[in-house]
Design a protein around this motif. Structure first.
Motif, PDB file in Angstrom:
ATOM      1  N   THR A 159      -7.716   5.761 -14.404  1.00 56.75           N
ATOM      2  CA  THR A 159      -7.911   5.356 -13.015  1.00 56.75           C
ATOM      3  C   THR A 159      -8.916   6.268 -12.327  1.00 56.75           C
ATOM      4  OG1 THR A 159      -5.658   4.485 -12.884  1.00 56.75           O
ATOM      5  CG2 THR A 159      -6.764   4.965 -10.804  1.00 56.75           C
ATOM      6  N   LEU A 160      -9.943   5.664 -11.737  1.00 52.08           N
ATOM      7  CA  LEU A 160     -10.953   6.410 -10.993  1.00 52.08           C
ATOM      8  C   LEU A 160     -10.578   6.526  -9.518  1.00 52.08           C
ATOM      9  CD1 LEU A 160     -14.167   4.795 -12.530  1.00 52.08           C
ATOM     10  CD2 LEU A 160     -13.133   6.990 -13.145  1.00 52.08           C
ATOM     11  N   GLY A 161      -9.968   5.490  -8.995  1.00 53.59           N
ATOM     12  CA  GLY A 161      -9.562   5.489  -7.592  1.00 53.59           C
ATOM     13  C   GLY A 161      -8.694   4.283  -7.297  1.00 53.59           C
ATOM     14  N   SER A 162      -7.862   4.380  -6.249  1.00 53.47           N
ATOM     15  CA  SER A 162      -6.992   3.252  -5.912  1.00 53.47           C
ATOM     16  C   SER A 162      -6.627   3.287  -4.440  1.00 53.47           C
ATOM     17  CB  SER A 162      -5.725   3.268  -6.766  1.00 53.47           C
ATOM     18  OG  SER A 162      -4.916   4.384  -6.453  1.00 53.47           O
ATOM     19  N   SER A 163      -6.252   2.132  -3.930  1.00 55.05           N
ATOM     20  CA  SER A 163      -5.795   2.022  -2.549  1.00 55.05           C
ATOM     21  C   SER A 163      -4.308   2.343  -2.475  1.00 55.05           C
ATOM     22  CB  SER A 163      -6.023   0.595  -2.038  1.00 55.05           C
ATOM     23  OG  SER A 163      -5.101  -0.300  -2.660  1.00 55.05           O
ATOM     24  N   ALA A 164      -3.811   2.486  -1.261  1.00 50.15           N
ATOM     25  CA  ALA A 164      -2.367   2.478  -1.054  1.00 50.15           C
ATOM     26  C   ALA A 164      -1.905   1.024  -1.192  1.00 50.15           C
ATOM     27  CB  ALA A 164      -2.048   3.021   0.330  1.00 50.15           C
ATOM     28  N   GLY A 165      -0.604   0.796  -1.181  1.00 48.24           N
ATOM     29  CA  GLY A 165      -0.102  -0.573  -1.242  1.00 48.24           C
ATOM     30  C   GLY A 165      -0.524  -1.356  -0.007  1.00 48.24           C
ATOM     31  N   VAL A 166      -1.120  -2.520  -0.207  1.00 52.28           N
ATOM     32  CA  VAL A 166      -1.592  -3.357   0.892  1.00 52.28           C
ATOM     33  C   VAL A 166      -0.711  -4.598   0.970  1.00 52.28           C
ATOM     34  CG1 VAL A 166      -3.536  -4.664   1.811  1.00 52.28           C
ATOM     35  CG2 VAL A 166      -3.958  -2.554   0.535  1.00 52.28           C
ATOM     36  N   TYR A 167      -0.129  -4.845   2.136  1.00 50.25           N
ATOM     37  CA  TYR A 167       0.648  -6.067   2.354  1.00 50.25           C
ATOM     38  C   TYR A 167      -0.310  -7.122   2.903  1.00 50.25           C
ATOM     39  CZ  TYR A 167       4.914  -3.420   1.567  1.00 50.25           C
ATOM     40  OH  TYR A 167       5.902  -2.667   0.980  1.00 50.25           O
ATOM     41  N   LEU A 168      -0.663  -8.074   2.054  1.00 48.33           N
ATOM     42  CA  LEU A 168      -1.720  -9.021   2.397  1.00 48.33           C
ATOM     43  C   LEU A 168      -1.360  -9.892   3.592  1.00 48.33           C
ATOM     44  CD1 LEU A 168      -2.915 -10.167  -1.145  1.00 48.33           C
ATOM     45  CD2 LEU A 168      -3.496  -8.100   0.135  1.00 48.33           C
ATOM     46  N   ASP A 169      -0.065 -10.170   3.768  1.00 43.38           N
ATOM     47  CA  ASP A 169       0.378 -11.021   4.881  1.00 43.38           C
ATOM     48  C   ASP A 169       0.623 -10.229   6.158  1.00 43.38           C
ATOM     49  OD1 ASP A 169       0.733 -13.831   3.728  1.00 43.38           O
ATOM     50  OD2 ASP A 169       1.782 -12.620   2.262  1.00 43.38           O
ATOM     51  N   GLY A 170       0.309  -8.931   6.128  1.00 41.99           N
ATOM     52  CA  GLY A 170       0.462  -8.111   7.320  1.00 41.99           C
ATOM     53  C   GLY A 170       1.791  -7.401   7.392  1.00 41.99           C
ATOM     54  N   GLY A 171       1.808  -6.290   8.127  1.00 41.76           N
ATOM     55  CA  GLY A 171       3.040  -5.529   8.307  1.00 41.76           C
ATOM     56  C   GLY A 171       3.616  -5.068   6.990  1.00 41.76           C
ATOM     57  N   LYS A 172       4.897  -5.346   6.783  1.00 39.58           N
ATOM     58  CA  LYS A 172       5.570  -5.053   5.518  1.00 39.58           C
ATOM     59  C   LYS A 172       6.075  -6.340   4.864  1.00 39.58           C
ATOM     60  CE  LYS A 172       5.347  -0.491   5.613  1.00 39.58           C
ATOM     61  NZ  LYS A 172       4.679   0.316   4.561  1.00 39.58           N
ATOM     62  N   THR A 173       5.368  -7.436   5.142  1.00 39.40           N
ATOM     63  CA  THR A 173       5.785  -8.745   4.624  1.00 39.40           C
ATOM     64  C   THR A 173       5.429  -8.865   3.154  1.00 39.40           C
ATOM     65  OG1 THR A 173       5.387  -9.736   6.791  1.00 39.40           O
ATOM     66  CG2 THR A 173       5.569 -11.237   4.908  1.00 39.40           C
ATOM     67  N   PRO A 174       6.406  -9.074   2.271  1.00 42.88           N
ATOM     68  CA  PRO A 174       6.095  -9.226   0.838  1.00 42.88           C
ATOM     69  C   PRO A 174       5.311 -10.502   0.576  1.00 42.88           C
ATOM     70  CG  PRO A 174       8.443  -8.776   1.203  1.00 42.88           C
ATOM     71  CD  PRO A 174       7.857  -9.123   2.537  1.00 42.88           C
ATOM     72  N   MET A 175       4.581 -10.500  -0.499  1.00 43.65           N
ATOM     73  CA  MET A 175       3.864 -11.698  -0.914  1.00 43.65           C
ATOM     74  C   MET A 175       4.841 -12.829  -1.220  1.00 43.65           C
ATOM     75  SD  MET A 175       0.920 -10.151  -3.426  1.00 43.65           S
ATOM     76  CE  MET A 175       0.073 -11.726  -3.538  1.00 43.65           C
ATOM     77  N   THR A 176       4.370 -14.057  -1.074  1.00 37.19           N
ATOM     78  CA  THR A 176       5.186 -15.233  -1.355  1.00 37.19           C
ATOM     79  C   THR A 176       4.855 -15.784  -2.734  1.00 37.19           C
ATOM     80  OG1 THR A 176       5.237 -15.815   0.999  1.00 37.19           O
ATOM     81  CG2 THR A 176       5.784 -17.560  -0.586  1.00 37.19           C
TER      82      THR A 176
END
Length: 244
Positions: A159-176
């Motif tokens: 791994t060269l680099g990575s983001s933090a966890g991103v909630y794509l639907d906003g806030g802390k909403t899990p993916m559907t």
């Protein structure tokens, strides 16, 4: 290494109908013609296409064929590798695609998949994998996504680099599960960018990474890769688009 017969037939078909991929600025895989333009090394994971019940795009059922990448027992590092041979060798380009997951992974598990860009030579980490930038979209048990820039080099994927966890639907909403999410990875010079979209039209930047080492400065080929040390590959992809 030998190619499987279905992949060979697909390649011959693409040649026969006169595609000139070297001059193309855009290439689209919609998988409605099955695996045309996809090569898979023997023992590199067998892809399949089909209509999957329950998939939705912006609330509308998707009744077209989609691609399922699969790992198989005994694969090196449980990694599937599919060559996208219709995409020409390129240096600065983007790959956009639509993706569905069937369920959130269990705690301690992940769904790891993405595209290897500027691929050259041949590594030993898994059957058929090239050396290059592996741009991975990792689904987490929390329902977030982590964008990761990884270096596939010879017998290792680091791994060269990575983001933090991103909630794509906003806030802390899990993916559907079974809902379409769109992604785009791009490389220009030594700047790599991940984007995501909820409708396939408006894209948001998820993560940007600058490779100051410029590990792969020249043009290369593109592969769709999944697994990377894990067997959880419950996902489908569709409408892969190359833009040069």
């Amino acid at each position: 290494m030998k190619r499987n017969s279905q992949s060979m037939i697909a390649a011959i078909t693409f040649m026969a109908i006169g595609h000139s991929v070297s001059a193309q600025k855009e290439v689209v895989y919609d998988f409605n013609t099955d695996l045309a333009g996809v090569f898979t090394e023997v023992n590199a994971g067998a892809p399949a296409v089909g209509v999957i019940a329950g998939l939705t795009d912006n609330g509308v059922p998707n009744n077209t064929k989609v691609l399922r990448q699969q790992t198989a027992s005994g694969l090196s590092n449980q990694t599937c590798v599919n060559d996208l041979v219709s995409i020409p060798k390129a240096t600065n380009y983007s790959i956009t695609w639509k993706e569905y997951i069937t369920a959130l992974p269990n705690s301690g598990a992940w769904i790891k998949k993405g595209f290897l860009l500027r691929g050259t030579g041949l590594g030993t980490y898994a059957s058929g994998i090239k050396n290059g930038y592996y741009l991975m979209v990792q689904n987490n048990a929390s329902g977030s996504v982590t964008f990761m820039v990884r270096n596939a080099a010879d017998g290792a994927v680091s791994t060269l680099g990575s983001s933090a966890g991103v909630y794509l639907d906003g806030g802390k909403t899990p993916m559907t599960p079974l809902k379409a999410y769109w992604y785009r990875v791009s490389i220009k010079g030594f700047v790599i960018k991940f984007e995501y979209s909820l409708d396939g039209k408006i894209f948001n930047v998820g993560y940007t990474y600058t490779d100051t080492s410029n590990l792969y400065p020249f043009g290369g080929l593109t592969q769709a890769v999944c697994g990377i040390g894990g067997t959880y590959t419950s996902h489908y992809i569709d409408d892969i688009k190359f833009n040069n």
